[in-house]
Design a protein around this motif. Structure first.
Motif, PDB file in Angstrom:
ATOM      1  N   LEU A 271       1.012  -1.503   0.205  1.00 43.19           N
ATOM      2  CA  LEU A 271      -0.275   0.174  -0.554  1.00 43.19           C
ATOM      3  C   LEU A 271       0.517   0.981   0.135  1.00 43.19           C
ATOM      4  O   LEU A 271       0.571   2.116  -0.971  1.00 43.19           O
ATOM      5  CB  LEU A 271      -0.985  -0.048   1.111  1.00 43.19           C
ATOM      6  CG  LEU A 271      -2.023  -0.759   1.569  1.00 43.19           C
ATOM      7  CD1 LEU A 271      -2.603  -1.348   2.412  1.00 43.19           C
ATOM      8  CD2 LEU A 271      -3.308  -0.249   0.168  1.00 43.19           C
ATOM      9  N   ALA A 272       1.900   0.881   0.963  1.00 39.98           N
ATOM     10  CA  ALA A 272       2.574   2.420   1.368  1.00 39.98           C
ATOM     11  C   ALA A 272       3.809   2.684  -0.589  1.00 39.98           C
ATOM     12  O   ALA A 272       3.942   3.747  -1.187  1.00 39.98           O
ATOM     13  CB  ALA A 272       3.783   2.293   1.864  1.00 39.98           C
ATOM     14  N   ALA A 273       3.923   1.694  -1.678  1.00 39.54           N
ATOM     15  CA  ALA A 273       4.130   1.829  -2.837  1.00 39.54           C
ATOM     16  C   ALA A 273       3.533   2.727  -3.507  1.00 39.54           C
ATOM     17  O   ALA A 273       4.016   3.308  -4.027  1.00 39.54           O
ATOM     18  CB  ALA A 273       4.498   0.468  -3.713  1.00 39.54           C
ATOM     19  N   SER A 274       2.593   2.154  -3.578  1.00 39.01           N
ATOM     20  CA  SER A 274       0.984   2.699  -4.346  1.00 39.01           C
ATOM     21  C   SER A 274       0.870   4.546  -3.997  1.00 39.01           C
ATOM     22  O   SER A 274       0.788   5.365  -4.612  1.00 39.01           O
ATOM     23  CB  SER A 274      -0.160   2.085  -4.129  1.00 39.01           C
ATOM     24  OG  SER A 274      -0.454  -0.008  -4.772  1.00 39.01           O
ATOM     25  N   VAL A 275       1.019   4.277  -2.803  1.00 44.20           N
ATOM     26  CA  VAL A 275       0.939   5.750  -2.656  1.00 44.20           C
ATOM     27  C   VAL A 275       1.862   6.501  -3.120  1.00 44.20           C
ATOM     28  O   VAL A 275       1.652   8.093  -3.095  1.00 44.20           O
ATOM     29  CB  VAL A 275       0.573   6.162  -0.782  1.00 44.20           C
ATOM     30  CG1 VAL A 275       0.695   7.145   0.098  1.00 44.20           C
ATOM     31  CG2 VAL A 275      -0.387   4.929   0.161  1.00 44.20           C
ATOM     32  N   ASN A 276       3.074   6.591  -2.829  1.00 43.15           N
ATOM     33  CA  ASN A 276       4.548   7.053  -3.465  1.00 43.15           C
ATOM     34  C   ASN A 276       4.367   6.629  -4.895  1.00 43.15           C
ATOM     35  O   ASN A 276       4.642   7.535  -5.465  1.00 43.15           O
ATOM     36  CB  ASN A 276       5.364   6.214  -2.791  1.00 43.15           C
ATOM     37  CG  ASN A 276       5.393   6.593  -1.181  1.00 43.15           C
ATOM     38  OD1 ASN A 276       4.837   7.130  -0.997  1.00 43.15           O
ATOM     39  ND2 ASN A 276       6.362   5.386  -0.124  1.00 43.15           N
ATOM     40  N   ALA A 277       3.368   6.210  -5.665  1.00 44.83           N
ATOM     41  CA  ALA A 277       3.280   6.258  -7.179  1.00 44.83           C
ATOM     42  C   ALA A 277       3.243   7.327  -7.608  1.00 44.83           C
ATOM     43  O   ALA A 277       3.539   7.810  -9.138  1.00 44.83           O
ATOM     44  CB  ALA A 277       2.639   4.790  -7.440  1.00 44.83           C
ATOM     45  N   GLY A 278       2.872   8.261  -7.089  1.00 48.83           N
ATOM     46  CA  GLY A 278       1.870   9.767  -7.534  1.00 48.83           C
ATOM     47  C   GLY A 278       0.776   9.645  -8.451  1.00 48.83           C
ATOM     48  O   GLY A 278      -0.003   7.902  -8.754  1.00 48.83           O
ATOM     49  N   SER A 279       0.299  10.376  -9.339  1.00 46.51           N
ATOM     50  CA  SER A 279      -1.173  10.620  -9.970  1.00 46.51           C
ATOM     51  C   SER A 279      -0.629  10.442 -11.971  1.00 46.51           C
ATOM     52  O   SER A 279      -1.651  10.018 -12.624  1.00 46.51           O
ATOM     53  CB  SER A 279      -1.638  11.481  -9.649  1.00 46.51           C
ATOM     54  OG  SER A 279      -0.882  13.142 -10.478  1.00 46.51           O
ATOM     55  N   ALA A 280       0.798  10.120 -11.639  1.00 44.74           N
ATOM     56  CA  ALA A 280       0.921  10.253 -13.036  1.00 44.74           C
ATOM     57  C   ALA A 280       0.047   9.172 -14.161  1.00 44.74           C
ATOM     58  O   ALA A 280      -0.388   8.966 -15.139  1.00 44.74           O
ATOM     59  CB  ALA A 280       2.295  10.166 -13.374  1.00 44.74           C
ATOM     60  N   THR A 281       0.173   7.848 -13.585  1.00 42.68           N
ATOM     61  CA  THR A 281      -0.424   7.000 -14.356  1.00 42.68           C
ATOM     62  C   THR A 281      -1.896   7.542 -14.438  1.00 42.68           C
ATOM     63  O   THR A 281      -2.192   6.058 -15.125  1.00 42.68           O
ATOM     64  CB  THR A 281       0.235   5.205 -13.777  1.00 42.68           C
ATOM     65  OG1 THR A 281      -0.277   5.770 -11.911  1.00 42.68           O
ATOM     66  CG2 THR A 281       1.736   4.846 -13.865  1.00 42.68           C
ATOM     67  N   LEU A 282      -2.580   7.152 -13.160  1.00 46.27           N
ATOM     68  CA  LEU A 282      -3.870   7.664 -13.442  1.00 46.27           C
ATOM     69  C   LEU A 282      -4.321   8.517 -14.375  1.00 46.27           C
ATOM     70  O   LEU A 282      -5.279   8.616 -14.996  1.00 46.27           O
ATOM     71  CB  LEU A 282      -4.171   7.933 -11.966  1.00 46.27           C
ATOM     72  CG  LEU A 282      -4.096   6.797 -10.940  1.00 46.27           C
ATOM     73  CD1 LEU A 282      -4.611   7.604  -9.661  1.00 46.27           C
ATOM     74  CD2 LEU A 282      -5.307   6.090 -11.167  1.00 46.27           C
TER      75      LEU A 282
END
Length: 593
Positions: A574-585
């Protein structure tokens, strides 16, 4: 389906041993002397009987019959009127109410346990008194003295019920665009005109009157949410002597046909120039309504917890009785054709997952309720600090409890296999009933956005640091206990992981307006898993010295170990997802969806 048995030992353990509730209650200025351990235990014992003997037996029949609407009249399923009368005779609607108007003034820490039992036994039934309790809170906090004296005693009695009227067909989360109008009248009242949908308990045949709290706008109101006011609108007008007068211009136009909670009347309400009275200040209706909604959101979270507990009880009984195949280590019951499925590792994984999520959730609901009690009954800096903790933890409790509630009911269904999918065993009803908890009182996506945006990014993490400080204080107090190392060390590591993710999200939001929304759901779940770890560590700290004395404590410690070993590691992903940023969305064009 298993007969519901309230988990009183677990509840008493949390209240008295983990959170030392009676010591806290004695110290709070507004609560001192109101309740002691003997009283608290007696209240829980009595509700356990009501839940098991009165509410549970009408749960399935209520689902099958559902509420009915005919020519504007709403009727509840067979047995509900009698159960409601029994509930009211026991004074349960007054449990948390203001003693000045006939309430009992009990703490929310106790009320949270009571609510869980009601929801485990019958979520549809629970919604009627829960909405009334919430309406009473808003009236008590914001209405005039005259309105309080006129309405609160009857509402605490249950003779009159309450409903919360927010949503309109075009306005759900965005309440700033509601169209319901309020026109001032010469006698100080207001004429309310408009329509509301999805109104739980908007009409029914349980109480003599329904007291609606309606959001509406005055003709000269500012645009948006700053122009919303709150009004008390009764189904029947009330005479000066307190008796019921003529029917107000309030009507139920229909009820919804729903996936679940079928014995709860979900109404479309029409206000055709109905007479209402202002609650609180003009154009400050949302603030008044949120007094109610903070309690309701924890209450909805507890619905998810209650459904989880019922799912676990059903699945555990089935797993002990159902025989299929042999244990991988050899026959455990050679006298039978096969072993009970509880011997199989995957079934044990499913049962322990439910048990661990329920235990963590029940502890966290008690923890949040503690802060609600301090914010209500405390004073000074202590009260201010508690209000901040409530603001931070409310969206976590509402969303995480209900997300895990659906998970637990589906897991329980999986234990049953095909029998969990058919009506016979009742497990599928839990899946249908709990699903709405992720949607109403603010969808879980909105709760996550509230946590990430308003409660974290907007204040630079100040509220988060209050929670982190409480966790760190526990770690510091337990770090030298050798037997606690297996819990304290991973808790410290995951707290740091959550803090790092929080800091990165706050920093990202300075450059990217999409950052909080992109991270919000994973951030809330990360927060939830760490909060449950904190709760299980607190449980272990109390239970470890007593494992040789009582098997109950041994079960608590072993469940805590399962949580830390098998569930808490999800925080890393979950922390990795939080840190992934918004770009891919945000970088994918709309037409490519």
């Amino acid at each position: 389906m298993a007969e519901y048995k309230a988990p009183l030992r677990e509840m008493n353990f949390l209240l008295h041993e983990v959170f030392a509730a009676e010591e806290l209650w004695a110290q709070l200025p507004g609560l001192a002397g109101a309740v002691d351990r003997e009283t608290a235990d007696a209240i829980l014992e009595e509700m356990s009987k009501l839940a098991a003997n009165t509410l549970d037996p009408i749960n399935r029949s209520g689902d099958e019959e559902g509420c009915q609407w005919n020519d504007g009249v709403v009727t509840t399923p067979a047995g509900f009127k009698e159960a409601y009368a029994t509930f009211c005779e026991g004074g349960w609607g007054a449990l948390l109410g203001n003693p000045q108007y006939g309430g009992m003034g009990m703490p929310k820490m106790l009320g949270a346990q009571v609510e869980e039992m009601i929801n485990s036994a019958n979520i549809s039934f629970a919604l009627y008194p829960v909405l009334t309790n919430g309406a009473c809170l808003a009236i008590d906090a914001h209405a005039s003295e005259a309105l309080k004296q006129q309405y609160l005693p009857k509402m605490y009695e249950g003779t009159w019920s309450g409903a919360m009227d927010l949503t309109e067909p075009h306005a759900g989360t965005d309440l700033g665009i509601i169209r319901t109008k309020a026109e001032p009248q010469e006698d100080g009242s207001y004429k309310i005109t408009g329509s509301k949908i999805f109104i739980t308990g908007g009409d029914q045949d349980l109480s003599e009157n329904v007291i609606h709290l309606v959001l509406a706008k005055l003709p000269d109101a500012p645009k948006g949410p700053k122009g919303i006011s709150l009004f008390l609108v009764p189904k029947f007008l009330v005479n000066e002597d307190g008796s019921l007068g003529e029917h107000n211009h309030v009507s139920c136009g229909s009820i919804e046909h729903k996936m679940g909670i079928k014995a709860s009347a979900t109404c479309a309400m029409n206000f055709d120039g109905a007479k209402g009275w202002l609650v609180g200040e003009v154009n400050k209706g949302l603030a008044a309504m949120f007094t109610m909604m903070n309690y309701e959101r924890l209450g909805v979270g507890i619905q998810g917890l209650g459904a989880s507990e019922r799912s676990y009880q059903n699945a555990l009984e089935y797993a002990r009785d159902r025989v299929q195949s042999r244990s991988p280590s050899g026959a455990q019951q050679p006298e039978k054709a096969a072993d009970p499925i509880i011997v199989h590792p995957d079934v044990r994984r499913m049962l322990l997952t439910q048990k661990a999520l329920i235990g963590g959730g029940r502890a966290l609901s008690t923890y949040v309720a503690k802060w609600l009690d301090i914010s209500k009954f405390g004073e000074g800096e202590e009260k201010k600090n508690a209000e901040a903790m409530v603001a931070l933890l409310t969206p976590v409790a509402k969303a995480f409890f209900t997300d895990k509630g659906l998970d637990c009911t589906v897991i329980g269904q999986q234990v049953f296999g095909g029998h969990g999918y058919i009506r016979e065993w009742g497990q599928e009803q839990l899946v249908r009933d709990v699903r709405i908890t992720q949607i109403y009182e603010g969808t879980n996506g909105i709760q996550a956005l509230d946590l990430a945006g308003r409660k974290t990014v907007a204040n630079g993490g100040a509220l988060f640091e209050l929670f982190a400080a409480d966790v760190q204080a526990f770690i510091d107090a337990e770090v030298d206990r050798e037997e606690m190392a297996e819990f304290v060390q991973p808790l410290a590591a995951e707290l740091q992981r959550l803090r790092d993710a929080t800091d990165k999200m706050i920093a990202a939001a300075q450059e990217d307006p999409h950052a909080p929304g992109a991270a919000s759901v994973e951030y809330l779940h990360l927060f939830g898993y760490v909060a449950y770890a904190f709760m299980w560590a607190k449980v272990a700290a109390v239970a470890l010295p007593q494992v040789e004395q009582d098997s109950f404590y041994k079960g608590q410690v072993k469940t805590a170990r399962f949580y830390f070993a098998r569930l808490l590691p999800q925080a890393q992903a979950l922390a990795a997802s939080v840190n992934a940023g918004s770009a891919t969305l945000m970088d994918i064009e709309d037409e490519l969806f």
